[in-house]
Design an enzyme around this catalytic site. Sequence first.
Site: not given
Length: 257
Positions: A146, A23, A142-143, A112-113, A19
């Site tokens: 998502k 970003r 969030h942006h 890991a959330p 991935g």
Amino acid sequence: MPRGYAGRVATTTRVAVIGANGRMGSQACQAVEAAEDLELVGRYGRGDDLGDLGGAQVAVDLTVPDSSPEVVAHCVDRGVSVVVGTTGWDDARLDDLRARLADHPDVGVLIAPNFAIGAILMMRFAAQAARFYESVEIVELHHPAKVDAPSGTAARTARLVGEARREAGLADVPDATAHDPDGARGARVDGIPVHSVRLRGLVAHQEVLLGNPGEMLTIRHDSFDRESFMPGVLAGIRGVADHPGLTVGLEHYLGLA
């Protein structure tokens, strides 16, 4: 302090980022390249053949929920430990992963959330406070790019809060709402109302609201830049091989569980 978070280790760990074109993935690549004890041996984007992962010892999965289980399975089957920052890992997916890991006892996987240290502290503080308050709700912001809602952090927080409330013997959060055809009251995760906001200009933000008669406690965390996630990503990379099997939550590597 856990190994790898505050200090350096003598050996070099070979890392692949899956991935890498996103970003978060591109920032993770930069963080790995800047770390003296890590070597970036592979960058993989959508549709790339993962193969042997460039000889990596640890892979970082920063893909999307639909592809993450397949990516993690590919790594585990090749004996590569994985740090997973992709959301969408429900109980069924976690159970399938545990079964796969049983055949690879030396491999570690961290789900890991959230990688931001402040967000992990926010979750722990919320769980500690939950047993003292009658009401609790979670708002995550969030942006708009998502793809999932609620966020993995909000879902994880709700489960930790719900567990703390059950252990304290608290009743369900009070709510007299009897008519809500459009879902204005949000989702319920482990009995906790969760509200998702998607707004241009945001990165990752969450607040936990706890209420009693005459008072309210707000616990909030804000990530203004994805750089805030990188210390946690590096801590995960450095610690995952020392934690075989499945670990959910970076707090277990930081002495906060």
